[in-house]
Design an enzyme around this catalytic site. Structure first.
Site, PDB file in Angstrom:
ATOM      1  N   GLU A 173      43.413  15.324 -10.869  1.00 49.43           N
ATOM      2  CA  GLU A 173      43.440  13.900 -11.267  1.00 49.43           C
ATOM      3  C   GLU A 173      44.081  13.018 -10.195  1.00 49.43           C
ATOM      4  OE1 GLU A 173      45.076  13.572 -15.262  1.00 49.43           O
ATOM      5  OE2 GLU A 173      43.284  14.526 -16.112  1.00 49.43           O
ATOM      6  N   GLU A 292      38.896  19.815 -17.969  1.00 42.22           N
ATOM      7  CA  GLU A 292      39.834  19.501 -19.064  1.00 42.22           C
ATOM      8  C   GLU A 292      39.053  18.752 -20.126  1.00 42.22           C
ATOM      9  OE1 GLU A 292      43.671  17.722 -18.286  1.00 42.22           O
ATOM     10  OE2 GLU A 292      43.793  18.734 -16.336  1.00 42.22           O
TER      11      GLU A 292
HETATM   12  O1  AHR Z   1      46.255  18.777 -20.242  1.00 42.96           O
HETATM   13  C1  AHR Z   1      47.322  17.887 -20.189  1.00 42.96           C
HETATM   14  C2  AHR Z   1      47.303  16.962 -18.981  1.00 42.96           C
HETATM   15  O2  AHR Z   1      46.255  16.037 -19.123  1.00 42.96           O
HETATM   16  C3  AHR Z   1      47.039  17.609 -17.643  1.00 42.96           C
HETATM   17  O3  AHR Z   1      48.199  18.065 -17.025  1.00 42.96           O
HETATM   18  C4  AHR Z   1      46.462  16.482 -16.840  1.00 42.96           C
HETATM   19  O4  AHR Z   1      45.607  16.930 -15.817  1.00 42.96           O
HETATM   20  C5  AHR Z   1      45.787  15.602 -17.857  1.00 42.96           C
HETATM   21  O5  AHR Z   1      46.111  14.280 -17.652  1.00 42.96           O
END
Ligand code: AHR
Length: 513
Positions: A173, A292
């Site tokens: 990110e 994610e």
């Molecule tokens: O999964 C939780 C968090 O969400 C992760 O660390 C991050 O990559 C995202 O913003």
């Protein structure tokens, strides 16, 4: 009564189901590692401190590839801190989650754990506070057989054989203001390219994921992917996508339609990558790593620039409880539809990781010194991972629709399907988004000789419960799967009824006609 008609044809396929579509994520965050997968001293811990009760659930979940060690955590992480004799490992502050990191669990422990769990490792490098040299060194440490300083250090630390890690994330990110070492698209495109080149000079066989946008609401969504890929196209294999969904202010209609947003997200990133391909006259395609995704209930203080606002404790402590969301029936149905979306796009989404695996917005929960149990969202994941085999089918769906505040009219019945020729099975994964009405589904399956219904299971609101009913430590089996009755097969016609607010899977015996 809601009605839906489906047509499936043996020739309407979207390629093989990607093995890595059913991935998960272990971050050094909250209690995912410590007291999640690793808890020396727990009655169920093995000699390495791995919780065998959690391991059993991980195997049952069927996750295939697990991303590690972050997440936001990786952007401040020194991987060297987590290798070597445990008593010499430094204790550090992790700024991402305001946590004391003891480094008692690191790369060797994760690789060992992954082997016992039977999953592939997907390793992320720190491109936030660190750069090309540390990433290159980590590949040498992990994958080079020996005879160099880094590879011999791995051997000295107990692993004579290389870890042979195939899949690597180039940071996490990096567009986010919350990220340590946030970069502009130009800056990230350059460092991702240089890190990729250096890592591949050590091991040319690795596969690389460049960071896409943190979510599709980011102000730079689209242009970020374009700029990053303009720099990195020939040096990477995948671009990442992240998305978390939640019910906001009782708008269950839009929440249940979250997969519409995921469809849009995937299709937008695919188009952007293909536009860069055309403009740059590249031959290969860049695929997606949706590394994610999940349901995540947040604080309500989020903005597009700051999508995850987590209230931090004033004190620094080891493995605090962070975002241990408890999931109800609605959440399980949404997770089922998100899996449908990933599967429908399996021709371009080749990797996907539900975030996270244990305790932190997770399908598996565990208590320190106590039990481990399955959350409601465990079930659609476990069954889809187990039964989506062979070829992805492209169903044509004509469903009754309902109005949503965010996405306009949306199908009440959501579907994905696969054809496993080797084992002679068609699997249908179905959700009914309607809260009040059952849905009659009439499916036509062309090109097969259909036989018996092999299995038919459904997850819905349990007797005496409601759509918020969750599995808890006290009542870990409140929500699960039960048989779905009355699935009928007549020639090429299949009929079934989905209860209100439900997710179901039906497996049919099928041979090519
Ligand atoms: O999964 C939780 C968090 O969400 C992760 O660390 C991050 O990559 C995202 O913003």
């Amino acid at each position: 009564m809601t009605r839906a008609r489906l047509t499936l044809d043996r020739d309407f396929t979207a390629g093989p189901v990607p093995h890595r579509l059913f991935g998960s994520f272990v971050e050094h965050m909250g209690r995912c590692v410590y007291t999640g997968i690793y808890e020396p001293g727990h009655p169920a811990a093995d000699e390495q401190g791995f919780r065998t009760d959690v391991l059993e659930l991980v195997r049952e979940l069927g996750a295939t590839v697990i991303r590690y060690p972050g997440g936001n955590f990786v952007s401040g992480y020194r991987w060297e801190d987590g290798v070597g004799p445990r008593e010499e490992r430094p204790v550090r502050l992790d700024g991402a989650w305001h946590t004391v990191e003891t480094n008692q669990f690191g790369l060797h422990e994760f690789v060992d754990w992954a082997r016992v769990a039977g999953v592939e490792v997907m390793e992320a490098v720190n491109l936030g506070t660190r750069g090309v040299e540390e990433a290159r060194a980590l590949v040498e440490y992990a994958n080079h057989p020996g005879g160099t300083a880094w590879s011999d250090l791995r051997r000295k630390n107990g692993h004579a054989e290389p870890f042979d890690i195939r899949l690597w994330c180039l940071g996490n990110e990096m567009d986010g203001p919350w990220q340590m070492g946030q970069k502009t698209a130009e800056e990230y495109g350059r460092i991702a390219t240089e890190a990729a080149k250096a890592m591949r000079l050590v091991d040319p066989t690795i596969e690389l994921v460049a960071c896409g946008s943190s979510n599709s609401g980011m102000p730079t969504f689209g242009s970020w992917e374009q700029t990053v890929l303009r720099h990195a196209y020939e040096h990477v294999d995948y671009i990442s996508a992240h998305a978390y969904y939640q019910e906001v202010e009782g708008d269950h209609g839009s929440f249940l339609a979250s997969a519409v947003d995921m469809d849009y997200f995937i299709e937008s990133v695919v188009s952007t990558a293909d536009a860069v391909r055309a403009a740059g006259k590249h031959k290969k395609h860049i695929d997606l790593s949706f590394d994610e995704w999940n349901v995540w209930y947040q604080t309500g203080k989020e903005t597009p620039d700051q999508p995850h606002v987590i209230e931090r404790e004033a004190v620094w402590r080891e493995h605090p409880r962070i975002i241990e969301d408890e999931y109800g029936v609605t959440d399980a149905v949404v997770v089922g539809t998100l899996l449908n979306s990933l599967l429908r796009h399996g021709d371009r989404v080749k990797v996907a990781n539900q975030a996270q695996l244990v305790n932190v917005i997770a399908p598996i929960r565990s208590e320190e010194g106590g039990p481990a149990w399955r959350q409601t969202i465990f079930w659609p994941f476990a069954r889809t991972a187990a039964l989506a085999k062979g070829e992805i089918l492209r169903p044509v769906v004509a469903s009754d629709r309902y109005g949503t505040a965010r996405f306009g009219d949306v199908d009440l019945v959501d579907v994905s399907a696969t054809w496993d020729e080797e084992n002679g099975r068609v699997a249908l994964f179905l959700a009914n988004r309607g809260l009040d009405e059952a849905a009659d589904v009439a499916a036509t399956l062309r090109g097969w000789r259909l036989g018996r219904v092999l299995t038919a299971e459904v997850l819905d609101v349990p007797e005496g419960g409601d759509r918020y009913t969750a599995n808890t430590q006290e009542n870990p089996d409140a929500v699960g799967l039960r048989p779905l009755g009355d699935v009928t097969v007549d020639g090429e016609q299949v009929a079934l009824r989905l209860p209100p607010l439900s997710w179901a899977v039906v497996q049919l015996e099928a041979t090519a006609a």
